[in-house]
Every structure is written in structure tokens, then in C-alpha cells.
Design a protein around this motif. Structure first.
Motif, PDB file in Angstrom:
ATOM      1  N   LEU A   1       2.313   1.725  -3.437  1.00 28.90           N
ATOM      2  CA  LEU A   1       1.296   2.195  -4.369  1.00 28.90           C
ATOM      3  C   LEU A   1       1.019   3.692  -4.185  1.00 28.90           C
ATOM      4  O   LEU A   1       0.919   4.458  -5.157  1.00 28.90           O
TER       5      LEU A   1
ATOM      6  N   TYR B   1      -6.402   0.956 -10.419  1.00 33.23           N
ATOM      7  CA  TYR B   1      -6.794   0.409  -9.113  1.00 33.23           C
ATOM      8  C   TYR B   1      -8.242   0.782  -8.837  1.00 33.23           C
ATOM      9  O   TYR B   1      -8.627   1.946  -8.993  1.00 33.23           O
TER      10      TYR B   1
ATOM     11  N   GLU C   1       0.838  -1.215   0.000  1.00 28.82           N
ATOM     12  CA  GLU C   1       0.000   0.000   0.000  1.00 28.82           C
ATOM     13  C   GLU C   1       0.867   1.257   0.000  1.00 28.82           C
ATOM     14  O   GLU C   1       0.576   2.231  -0.699  1.00 28.82           O
TER      15      GLU C   1
ATOM     16  N   ILE D   1      -8.084  -2.670  -4.653  1.00 28.10           N
ATOM     17  CA  ILE D   1      -7.349  -1.903  -3.658  1.00 28.10           C
ATOM     18  C   ILE D   1      -8.330  -1.593  -2.521  1.00 28.10           C
ATOM     19  O   ILE D   1      -9.536  -1.480  -2.772  1.00 28.10           O
TER      20      ILE D   1
END
Ligand SMILES: C[S@@+](CC[C@H](N)C(=O)[O-])C[C@H]1O[C@@H](n2cnc3c(N)ncnc32)[C@H](O)[C@@H]1O
Length: 257
Positions: free
Chosen positions: A15, A51, A12, A80
Motif C-alpha cells: 500500500l 484508505y 502495508e 488502515i
């Protein structure tokens, strides 16, 4: 923390960093929302990643409104966590999806040379990104030859991309330092000009529109080959920027089609 949640947290963070960088990378576009992704795909974008918080809802929307891009959307989108997506793209329309794609190559000389009668839109120092996006959207709809903008704003700003629903990929869109030299007649759209006459509007014109607050600069007005106004009811000072772009482009389009 056991290894699986630790890996998920690291993923995470990675990203979030990747998206933060993409927002400031002049070679990339950050597309928020399904319609932006849909248009980008239709007009040749090759997204690097996408995402979505709810890939099933996104697939249902694609099946309902854009079956032509459904397979590509499904293949591209990674799920996500909804809270993370809300944090990374708080203004993405629902069902939320955020995509990253390379911007297309832009060749100013080639855009200026476009032989079709359709105009180029030149926006002088636009400040409102939603409005700038709306100008690009209507220019794509009218099949304009390009949208060029001067001033401090990047026409590929994520907010402009959201306002244009990703239609930046449908025509050349770029920032330029000033009105480019070309053989195109420069037509200034200004509430103080002569009344718009679609029949008399020069083919392949470069149509210049001013900023929301200040209108066109004296320098541009002086350089223009013609000044044209959209006739309005007495007492109304001006139209919204994107609205005036729409009026002139579609006056030309309705004349030519
Ligand atoms: C919101 S207007 C700017 C208003 C600004 N205060 C002015 O006096 O020009 C933004 C741009 O839209 C275009 N525009 C708005 N209304 C127009 C009209 N009636 N005729 C021609 N252009 C117009 C012009 O290019 C203008 O610079």
C-alpha cells in the motif's frame, strides 16, 4: 512471525509503495482528506482506492455534511492502521482519509472554446502549492472556464489538491508551457495597471496572474491586451495571489449574475 502478521506487513508495504508511486504519476491524483474526496466524487472522479484510519468517524462526517456522497464513500473506503496513514499522508485533515483517483482527460482547445462569458485563469509560474490550490478552489466557486498554470509546478500536486479541497474535478485544470493562443482577450492583473472596472472587463477574458514573489513577467505584460489593477489602500504593495484571483472572478460573476 506467523503468517497473518506477515501478510498484514506485506499488505502495508504494498500500500505504501502504491501511494508513493501515485504521488509521482502524472495520470493520477492523490486526494488527502474528506472534503477533497467529497468534491472529487461530486464532480465525476472515479477513485481507485481510499484508505481511512477511522471509517466510522468518516461515515459520521459524510452523514452530517455530505449525505449525497455517503454511500459511495462507505463502499470505497478500506480501513488502515492509523500509524501507517499518519506516515503516508501526514498532512491529511482529520478524520484522515487518503484516496487515489485518475485525473480527468484535459482538452486545451475545448477549454479555450468554452462559449460562456466566464473567464479563464492563467497563473504564471505559481510557487506555493497551497496558494495554487486556493486559486483553483475560488475559480471552481466562481464557475471559471479553466485554470491553467505555467512554470515548474504541477497544479495537480497533492498539496494543491488539498488546498483546493479536491475541486480540480469541477473545472479543467492543467499545466501549459506558456500562455495559449486563443481568441480570448489577455488581461494582465498587475498592481501597476488601470483600475479594475468590472463592467469593462471583457467577456471570456484570459486573466493572467503573476507569481507570488516576482509578479507577471515582462513578456506577459507586453503580450497583454489590457493591464488591470485592484485598487488598494496606499502603502499596501499587493494582494495575495489567491485573494486577487477571488476579487476579479467574483467582480465578473457579480456583474453577470
Ligand atoms: C503577491 S502578488 C505579486 C507581487 C509582486 N511582488 C509584484 O510586484 O507584482 C501575485 C499576483 O497577484 C496579483 N495581484 C496582487 N495584488 C494585485 C493588485 N492590487 N492588482 C492587480 N493584481 C494584483 C498579480 O497578478 C500579482 O502578480
Amino acid at each position: 512471525m506467523s503468517s497473518a502478521p506477515r501478510e498484514a506487513a506485506a499488505h502495508e508495504r504494498q500500500l505504501a509503495e502504491c501511494l508513493r508511486r501515485a504521488r509521482h504519476d502524472p495520470t493520477l491524483a492523490v486526494l488527502e482528506g474528506f472534503h477533497a474526496l467529497k468534491h472529487a466524487l461530486r464532480f465525476g472522479a472515479e477513485p481507485l482506492a481510499a484508505y481511512a484510519a477511522d471509517p466510522v468517524a468518516l461515515d459520521e462526517l459524510a452523514a452530517a455534511v455530505a449525505p449525497d456522497v455517503r454511500e459511495r464513500v462507505v463502499a470505497l473506503v478500506e480501513p488502515i492502521a492509523p500509524e501507517l496513514l499518519a506516515e503516508l499522508a501526514p498532512r491529511a485533515p482529520q478524520p484522515a482519509v487518503v484516496s487515489i483517483a485518475p485525473r480527468p482527460r484535459f482538452d486545451l482547445a475545448q477549454a479555450l472554446r468554452d462559449p460562456r462569458p466566464t473567464p479563464i485563469v492563467l497563473l504564471e509560474d505559481p510557487r506555493n502549492m497551497g496558494n495554487l490550490g486556493a486559486c483553483i478552489r475560488v475559480a471552481a466557486g466562481a464557475d471559471a472556464a479553466a485554470v491553467l498554470s505555467t512554470g515548474t509546478s504541477d497544479p495537480w500536486h497533492p498539496d494543491a489538491l488539498r488546498g483546493a479541497a479536491g475541486l480540480h474535478y469541477a473545472l479543467p485544470v492543467a499545466h501549459v508551457d506558456g500562455p495559449p493562443r486563443s481568441d480570448r482577450p489577455l488581461v494582465a492583473l498587475d498592481p501597476g495597471g488601470d483600475p479594475l472596472d468590472a463592467a469593462a472587463l471583457a467577456p471570456r477574458a484570459m486573466l493572467a496572474f503573476g507569481s507570488e514573489r516576482h509578479g507577471l513577467s515582462e513578456a506577459l505584460l507586453d503580450a497583454a491586451d489590457a493591464r488591470v489593477r485592484i485598487p488598494m489602500r496606499a502603502g499596501v504593495s499587493s494582494l495575495n495571489l489567491a485573494t486577487s484571483v477571488a476579487v476579479v472572478l467574483f467582480a465578473a460573476r457579480l456583474r453577470d449574475t
